[in-house]
Write a protein that holds these residues in place. Structure first.
Motif, PDB file in Angstrom:
ATOM      1  N   ARG A  58     -54.876 -77.137 -68.622  1.00  0.00           N
ATOM      2  CA  ARG A  58     -53.515 -76.609 -68.721  1.00  0.00           C
ATOM      3  C   ARG A  58     -53.185 -75.735 -67.497  1.00  0.00           C
ATOM      4  N   ASN A  59     -54.120 -74.900 -67.095  1.00  0.00           N
ATOM      5  CA  ASN A  59     -53.888 -74.002 -65.956  1.00  0.00           C
ATOM      6  C   ASN A  59     -55.065 -74.095 -64.996  1.00  0.00           C
ATOM      7  N   GLU A  60     -54.769 -74.344 -63.742  1.00  0.00           N
ATOM      8  CA  GLU A  60     -55.772 -74.302 -62.671  1.00  0.00           C
ATOM      9  C   GLU A  60     -55.427 -73.120 -61.758  1.00  0.00           C
ATOM     10  N   ILE A  61     -56.332 -72.156 -61.683  1.00  0.00           N
ATOM     11  CA  ILE A  61     -56.094 -70.928 -60.928  1.00  0.00           C
ATOM     12  C   ILE A  61     -56.769 -71.035 -59.564  1.00  0.00           C
ATOM     13  N   LEU A  62     -55.982 -70.798 -58.510  1.00  0.00           N
ATOM     14  CA  LEU A  62     -56.506 -70.804 -57.153  1.00  0.00           C
ATOM     15  C   LEU A  62     -56.882 -69.379 -56.752  1.00  0.00           C
ATOM     16  N   ILE A  63     -58.124 -69.184 -56.347  1.00  0.00           N
ATOM     17  CA  ILE A  63     -58.609 -67.870 -55.946  1.00  0.00           C
ATOM     18  C   ILE A  63     -58.442 -67.737 -54.435  1.00  0.00           C
ATOM     19  N   LYS A  64     -57.678 -66.719 -54.009  1.00  0.00           N
ATOM     20  CA  LYS A  64     -57.399 -66.475 -52.591  1.00  0.00           C
ATOM     21  C   LYS A  64     -58.043 -65.164 -52.153  1.00  0.00           C
ATOM     22  N   PRO A  65     -58.429 -65.053 -50.880  1.00  0.00           N
ATOM     23  CA  PRO A  65     -59.003 -63.787 -50.395  1.00  0.00           C
ATOM     24  C   PRO A  65     -57.911 -62.756 -50.098  1.00  0.00           C
ATOM     25  N   GLN A  66     -58.273 -61.500 -50.177  1.00  0.00           N
ATOM     26  CA  GLN A  66     -57.361 -60.414 -49.837  1.00  0.00           C
ATOM     27  C   GLN A  66     -57.633 -59.862 -48.450  1.00  0.00           C
ATOM     28  N   MET A  67     -58.521 -60.552 -47.695  1.00  0.00           N
ATOM     29  CA  MET A  67     -58.855 -60.101 -46.353  1.00  0.00           C
ATOM     30  C   MET A  67     -59.259 -61.311 -45.524  1.00  0.00           C
ATOM     31  N   SER A  68     -58.822 -61.344 -44.283  1.00  0.00           N
ATOM     32  CA  SER A  68     -59.200 -62.432 -43.379  1.00  0.00           C
ATOM     33  C   SER A  68     -60.589 -62.171 -42.813  1.00  0.00           C
ATOM     34  N   THR A 185     -64.305 -72.294 -65.905  1.00  0.00           N
ATOM     35  CA  THR A 185     -65.269 -73.107 -65.161  1.00  0.00           C
ATOM     36  C   THR A 185     -64.755 -73.337 -63.743  1.00  0.00           C
ATOM     37  N   ILE A 186     -65.622 -73.193 -62.781  1.00  0.00           N
ATOM     38  CA  ILE A 186     -65.240 -73.447 -61.387  1.00  0.00           C
ATOM     39  C   ILE A 186     -65.156 -74.957 -61.175  1.00  0.00           C
ATOM     40  N   LEU A 187     -63.972 -75.446 -60.829  1.00  0.00           N
ATOM     41  CA  LEU A 187     -63.778 -76.869 -60.587  1.00  0.00           C
ATOM     42  C   LEU A 187     -64.148 -77.259 -59.166  1.00  0.00           C
ATOM     43  N   ASP A 188     -63.889 -76.375 -58.228  1.00  0.00           N
ATOM     44  CA  ASP A 188     -64.135 -76.732 -56.829  1.00  0.00           C
ATOM     45  C   ASP A 188     -64.247 -75.467 -55.987  1.00  0.00           C
ATOM     46  N   ILE A 189     -65.141 -75.498 -54.999  1.00  0.00           N
ATOM     47  CA  ILE A 189     -65.240 -74.451 -53.978  1.00  0.00           C
ATOM     48  C   ILE A 189     -65.149 -75.164 -52.632  1.00  0.00           C
ATOM     49  N   ILE A 209     -60.418 -70.170 -51.945  1.00  0.00           N
ATOM     50  CA  ILE A 209     -61.864 -69.991 -52.021  1.00  0.00           C
ATOM     51  C   ILE A 209     -62.440 -70.811 -53.173  1.00  0.00           C
ATOM     52  N   ALA A 210     -61.744 -70.841 -54.310  1.00  0.00           N
ATOM     53  CA  ALA A 210     -62.236 -71.569 -55.478  1.00  0.00           C
ATOM     54  C   ALA A 210     -61.063 -71.916 -56.393  1.00  0.00           C
ATOM     55  N   THR A 211     -61.296 -72.918 -57.237  1.00  0.00           N
ATOM     56  CA  THR A 211     -60.340 -73.303 -58.274  1.00  0.00           C
ATOM     57  C   THR A 211     -61.030 -73.147 -59.627  1.00  0.00           C
ATOM     58  N   ILE A 212     -60.388 -72.386 -60.528  1.00  0.00           N
ATOM     59  CA  ILE A 212     -60.984 -72.086 -61.836  1.00  0.00           C
ATOM     60  C   ILE A 212     -60.032 -72.560 -62.927  1.00  0.00           C
TER      61      ILE A 212
END
Length: 364
Positions: A58-68, A185-189, A209-212
């Motif tokens: 239902r929901n795929e969450i994209l994890i983004k960094p807060q620093m380059s 569950t982590i779907l992809d890194i 960084i990852a999809t959860i």
């Protein structure tokens, strides 16, 4: 001898001519057609349609960094179950040389100020103890000394942040640690150690960084033709068959039908979504192809016949009622029909239960 051979040849020729005429005569005779017989029975008829699609969270969450920076460590891998707050990766900061030079200069100036303030503080402390200066004057010098110490600490923290992205007091909650924002569950890194990443800001989405996703809350997402979309309504039950799990059917409930169509290869299709009632002992991976069986209409305990027994003419339907089974005699009779599932059709009038009608022709 020659006369005997000639006579035998004429006889054979005559027999061949006679056999040819007999064969042609038999072939020219009309062949009587033989039909099967079907009986009017009672049963259930379901009109179904099939929608193709796939199973998605239902929901795929994209994890983004807060620093380059550059990925220095990846702590998880695809398939791992994480809880909100778990560390997924660590980022090594690449400092900007202009900012780094300014931060080092600030530390140097703060250090000089602390050294001078310390000298003033020690001198005035002795004078105050000797009661040469007032308490008010000593407190001013003491306050300046404390302020310069705080400025030095702030300058050192700023330098540490530019170099490493963290300080001693914030190393457990630094932006260099990429954490899971939800449980699942982590779907992809998609990143590896050494990859450069960009922080999420107002002008850039940032590097993923990852999809959860929560794999216990799954949806069937498919397409249905425009000719059948008008028969759908939210809340309708359906059964989902997954291509990789052929022996199980998962119950689902329709919860969304798109108000706008899309055109694919000349066909007008509408998107639909159904919530899966996930069994506790079944693990389903995201992206499985699946088919949805949707019951559009259903009638129980009705009279029915195989649809091949019906002869349609204009807006009317007819059957051939068996008059004599041995001689294959039939009477053409008008009937009223109802719901059909493509194999059986409902008989609403014109026949009674257990009536015998003509079926398909038997071809030898």
């Amino acid at each position: 001898m020659k006369k005997a051979v000639k006579t035998a040849g004429l006889v054979l020729l005559g027999l061949l001519v006679i056999w040819t005429f007999v064969f042609l005569y038999q072939k020219s005779r009309p062949v009587q057609k033989v039909y099967q017989f079907e009986t009017v029975t009672k049963g259930s008829i379901e009109k179904k349609t099939v929608a193709t699609g796939k199973v998605e969270p239902r929901n795929e969450i994209l994890i983004k960094p807060q620093m380059s920076g550059i990925i220095s460590e990846v702590c998880k891998e695809a398939g791992d179950v994480v809880v909100a707050g778990d560390i997924i990766a660590k980022i090594q900061v690449v400092p900007d040389m202009v900012n780094l030079s300014g931060a080092e200069s600030r530390v140097s100036r703060a250090q000089l100020a602390v050294e001078q303030s310390k000298i003033n503080y020690e001198r005035d402390r002795k004078l105050y103890e000797s009661q040469v200066i007032s308490k008010e004057e000593f407190e001013k010098v003491q306050l300046q000394y404390n302020n310069d110490q705080e400025e030095l600490q702030a300058a050192n923290d700023n330098l540490s942040l530019i170099k490493t992205g963290m300080t001693k007091t914030t190393q457990t909650s630094s932006n260099t640690l990429v954490r899971a924002t939800v449980s699942g569950t982590i779907l992809d890194i998609p990143v590896k150690v050494g990859n450069s990443v960009i922080q999420s800001n107002n002008f850039n989405d940032g590097t993923t960084i990852a999809t959860i996703a929560n794999l216990s809350d799954m949806l069937f997402v498919g397409k249905i033709d425009e000719t059948e979309v008008g028969k759908l309504a939210t809340g309708m039950p359906m059964e989902i068959t997954i291509g990789a799990i052929q022996d199980k059917k998962i119950p689902a409930m329709l919860e969304y039908v798109s108000p706008k169509a899309t055109e694919e290869s000349g066909a007008i299709l509408f998107e639909m979504k159904a919530n899966l009632d996930m069994p506790s002992d079944l693990f389903i991976r995201a992206g499985y192809s699946a088919n949805a069986d949707i019951v559009l209409d259903k009638k129980n305990d009705v009279m029915m016949l195989p649809e091949t027994c019906i002869e349609f003419s204009n807006d009317s339907a007819f059957v051939y009622v068996v008059k004599n089974e041995k001689t294959q005699e039939f009477d053409r009779q008008h009937v009223l029909v109802g719901l059909s599932d493509g194999i059986h059709i409902e008989i609403t009038g014109g026949l009674k239960l257990n009536d015998r009608v003509r079926g398909n022709e038997i071809i030898e």
